[in-house]
Design a protein around this motif. Structure first.
Motif, mmCIF file in Angstrom:
data_model
loop_
_atom_site.group_PDB
_atom_site.id
_atom_site.type_symbol
_atom_site.label_atom_id
_atom_site.label_comp_id
_atom_site.label_asym_id
_atom_site.label_seq_id
_atom_site.Cartn_x
_atom_site.Cartn_y
_atom_site.Cartn_z
ATOM 1 N N LEU A 7 -50.317 4.883 -17.975
ATOM 2 C CA LEU A 7 -50.995 3.651 -18.356
ATOM 3 C C LEU A 7 -52.365 3.643 -17.695
ATOM 4 C CD1 LEU A 7 -50.976 0.844 -19.689
ATOM 5 C CD2 LEU A 7 -49.795 -0.022 -17.653
ATOM 6 N N VAL A 8 -53.424 3.620 -18.525
ATOM 7 C CA VAL A 8 -54.794 3.757 -18.019
ATOM 8 C C VAL A 8 -55.617 2.548 -18.462
ATOM 9 C CG1 VAL A 8 -56.793 5.271 -17.816
ATOM 10 C CG2 VAL A 8 -54.536 6.258 -18.277
ATOM 11 N N PRO A 9 -55.679 1.489 -17.653
ATOM 12 C CA PRO A 9 -56.505 0.326 -18.018
ATOM 13 C C PRO A 9 -57.979 0.693 -18.074
ATOM 14 C CG PRO A 9 -55.641 0.115 -15.781
ATOM 15 C CD PRO A 9 -54.952 1.283 -16.387
ATOM 16 N N GLY A 10 -58.646 0.196 -19.124
ATOM 17 C CA GLY A 10 -60.066 0.466 -19.283
ATOM 18 C C GLY A 10 -60.380 1.797 -19.926
ATOM 19 N N LEU A 11 -59.382 2.492 -20.460
ATOM 20 C CA LEU A 11 -59.638 3.778 -21.104
ATOM 21 C C LEU A 11 -60.420 3.608 -22.407
ATOM 22 C CD1 LEU A 11 -59.155 6.852 -21.188
ATOM 23 C CD2 LEU A 11 -57.004 6.402 -22.407
ATOM 24 N N ILE A 12 -60.330 2.424 -23.031
ATOM 25 C CA ILE A 12 -60.992 2.177 -24.308
ATOM 26 C C ILE A 12 -62.251 1.327 -24.081
ATOM 27 C CG2 ILE A 12 -60.666 1.434 -26.689
ATOM 28 C CD1 ILE A 12 -58.646 3.554 -25.734
ATOM 29 N N PRO A 13 -63.432 1.940 -23.980
ATOM 30 C CA PRO A 13 -64.656 1.176 -23.706
ATOM 31 C C PRO A 13 -65.040 0.226 -24.828
ATOM 32 C CG PRO A 13 -64.983 3.532 -23.319
ATOM 33 C CD PRO A 13 -63.686 3.386 -24.045
ATOM 34 N N GLY A 14 -64.743 0.589 -26.073
ATOM 35 C CA GLY A 14 -65.116 -0.261 -27.199
ATOM 36 C C GLY A 14 -66.465 0.106 -27.782
ATOM 37 N N PRO A 15 -66.864 -0.569 -28.856
ATOM 38 C CA PRO A 15 -68.099 -0.219 -29.581
ATOM 39 C C PRO A 15 -69.368 -0.270 -28.735
ATOM 40 C CG PRO A 15 -66.746 -1.748 -30.870
ATOM 41 C CD PRO A 15 -66.127 -1.676 -29.509
ATOM 42 N N ALA A 16 -69.387 -1.119 -27.708
ATOM 43 C CA ALA A 16 -70.609 -1.276 -26.906
ATOM 44 C C ALA A 16 -71.020 0.017 -26.213
ATOM 45 C CB ALA A 16 -70.410 -2.379 -25.867
ATOM 46 N N ALA A 17 -70.065 0.932 -26.011
ATOM 47 C CA ALA A 17 -70.365 2.171 -25.285
ATOM 48 C C ALA A 17 -70.539 3.374 -26.208
ATOM 49 C CB ALA A 17 -69.246 2.448 -24.275
ATOM 50 N N LYS A 18 -70.544 3.140 -27.504
ATOM 51 C CA LYS A 18 -70.534 4.254 -28.458
ATOM 52 C C LYS A 18 -71.721 5.185 -28.289
ATOM 53 C CE LYS A 18 -69.677 5.280 -33.305
ATOM 54 N NZ LYS A 18 -69.372 4.725 -34.647
ATOM 55 N N ASP A 19 -72.885 4.650 -27.986
ATOM 56 C CA ASP A 19 -74.083 5.477 -27.856
ATOM 57 C C ASP A 19 -74.363 5.881 -26.411
ATOM 58 O OD1 ASP A 19 -74.542 5.268 -30.621
ATOM 59 O OD2 ASP A 19 -75.615 3.368 -30.364
ATOM 60 N N ILE A 20 -73.405 5.610 -25.535
ATOM 61 C CA ILE A 20 -73.613 5.874 -24.109
ATOM 62 C C ILE A 20 -72.720 6.997 -23.596
ATOM 63 C CG2 ILE A 20 -73.523 4.851 -21.798
ATOM 64 C CD1 ILE A 20 -74.030 2.132 -23.127
ATOM 65 N N ILE A 21 -71.460 6.999 -24.006
ATOM 66 C CA ILE A 21 -70.504 7.990 -23.510
ATOM 67 C C ILE A 21 -70.885 9.377 -24.021
ATOM 68 C CG2 ILE A 21 -68.078 8.657 -23.420
ATOM 69 C CD1 ILE A 21 -68.800 5.986 -22.021
ATOM 70 N N SER A 22 -70.956 10.331 -23.121
ATOM 71 C CA SER A 22 -71.449 11.670 -23.464
ATOM 72 C C SER A 22 -70.393 12.521 -24.156
ATOM 73 C CB SER A 22 -71.920 12.389 -22.203
ATOM 74 O OG SER A 22 -70.807 12.709 -21.381
ATOM 75 N N SER A 337 -62.242 8.899 -31.661
ATOM 76 C CA SER A 337 -61.607 8.071 -32.690
ATOM 77 C C SER A 337 -60.893 6.862 -32.106
ATOM 78 C CB SER A 337 -60.618 8.907 -33.509
ATOM 79 O OG SER A 337 -59.518 9.323 -32.711
ATOM 80 N N ILE A 338 -60.620 6.879 -30.796
ATOM 81 C CA ILE A 338 -59.976 5.719 -30.167
ATOM 82 C C ILE A 338 -60.855 5.037 -29.125
ATOM 83 C CG2 ILE A 338 -57.664 6.668 -30.551
ATOM 84 C CD1 ILE A 338 -57.574 7.185 -27.474
ATOM 85 N N LEU A 339 -61.801 5.771 -28.519
ATOM 86 C CA LEU A 339 -62.584 5.207 -27.424
ATOM 87 C C LEU A 339 -63.398 3.994 -27.826
ATOM 88 C CD1 LEU A 339 -63.996 8.340 -25.553
ATOM 89 C CD2 LEU A 339 -62.076 6.889 -24.893
ATOM 90 N N PHE A 340 -63.833 3.955 -29.081
ATOM 91 C CA PHE A 340 -64.763 2.910 -29.489
ATOM 92 C C PHE A 340 -64.124 1.889 -30.426
ATOM 93 C CE2 PHE A 340 -67.150 6.956 -28.894
ATOM 94 C CZ PHE A 340 -67.558 6.671 -27.596
#
Length: 345
Positions: A7-22, A337-340
């Protein structure tokens, strides 16, 4: 077939991080998540007040199999060797406000703590609460359950702590009124603490029957340790997850859960630089404990990431990457496909 849960809380940053995560971060996650045995599953979970603490809602539901919202204060107190009291138990945190409206714990001297507790005691008594000092923690006990719920303190440390946003329930107004009365009492004695936050209520420590079928839990969260104890997991089968390279030796064969919270604080703060920097250690912990779980009879894993108000569950087999089964079953999953994703409910 036995399964290990990560169980990893915060694993899904959401759309706000789409252009940030490398791309390098996504590739590192791809290496750990690997081939899935089935499609990822998105599940909305918890109310708006608990949208940023979905991992606790998930863990409460899995370990205790009881209705939400979760109750945390009496279980954390039990792990701190506090008394097993009846009634309604809450935690209280003396706090100060930051410029952005979030709360910071107030670090008080012994004399300031004494003065603050003396000022708060009569105010709390008016609402039926008895202040309990369990140094360095403060708890409240109440005979009659207060029909209200508040977000955990971890959340209001990183968000604008507006009670209207982070408190719900039929007696929401009573709890908000109490917070205001506590602020007035603290100001009257010139306390270095400006305000308080009450959370974790909903009852007392209560054993679960029938016991859970989970055999071992690794976590640094005291409330979760208390839930595991209440669910029938022996103390010697509950351990710290930080630095863990194996499951506890005394734990029998069967299903295990690891709560890995490294990403949670930067996710709450939307600090994506720190979030990315912690991905390798999260992946390493999953990789190491996945291998170790095979010794406990686990041949499958479920990686459960949380976002804002939802979880995403990714099932995978624990076969060797070189095995014929690994090559012929499942599909490679692109973590992007799941991070955002966001909660569309």
């Amino acid at each position: 077939m036995a399964q290990v849960y990560f169980l990893v809380p915060g694993l899904i940053p959401g759309p706000a991080a789409k252009d940030i995560i490398s791309g390098a971060t996504i590739d590192r996650l791809r290496k750990t998540i690997g081939r899935l045995s089935d499609d990822p599953v998105l599940q909305p979970l918890g109310s708006s007040v608990f949208a940023k603490s979905v991992h606790l809602s998930w863990m409460w539901s899995v370990l205790t199999r009881r209705a939400l919202p979760f109750t945390s204060a009496p279980y954390a107190w039990a792990v701190q060797n506090g008394p097993m009291l009846s009634g309604d138990i809450w935690s209280l945190t003396l706090s100060n406000r930051r410029k952005d409206g979030s709360l910071a714990p107030a670090n008080l001297s012994h004399d300031d703590m004494e003065a603050a507790c003396a000022a708060l005691t009569p105010v709390l008594l008016d609402m039926g609460f008895v202040l309990q000092r369990w140094d360095p923690h403060l708890y409240l006990t109440r005979k009659k359950k207060l029909v209200a719920a508040a977000a955990p303190f971890d959340v209001v440390q990183t968000q604008d702590a507006n009670p209207e946003t982070w408190i719900e329930g039929a007696e929401k107004s009573e709890l908000i009124k109490l917070l205001g009365a506590c602020e007035t009492a603290l100001a009257a004695v010139g306390s270095p603490a400006e305000t308080v936050w009450l959370c974790g209520g909903g009852g007392a420590f209560d054993y679960v029957y029938p016991p859970t079928k989970i055999r071992s839990v690794l976590t640094d969260n005291e409330a979760v340790k208390g839930w595991a104890l209440a669910a029938g997991i022996l103390l010697q089968r509950i351990g710290h997850v930080t630095g863990a390279e194996s499951w506890l030796e005394d734990a029998p064969q069967g299903e295990c859960i690891a709560l890995i919270e490294n990403l949670y604080e930067p996710w709450l703060k939307q600090d994506w630089q720190t979030w990315e920097a912690r991905i390798p250690e999260v992946c390493e912990r999953i990789d190491v404990l996945s291998a170790a779980s095979k010794k406990k009879g686990c041949d499958a894993a479920l990686i459960v990431g949380t976002g804002d108000g939802f979880t995403v569950s990714c099932p995978k087999r624990l076969s060797s990457a070189r095995s014929l089964l690994a090559r012929l079953t499942g599909s490679d999953m692109n973590p992007a496909s799941i991070l955002f994703l966001e909660n569309a409910s």
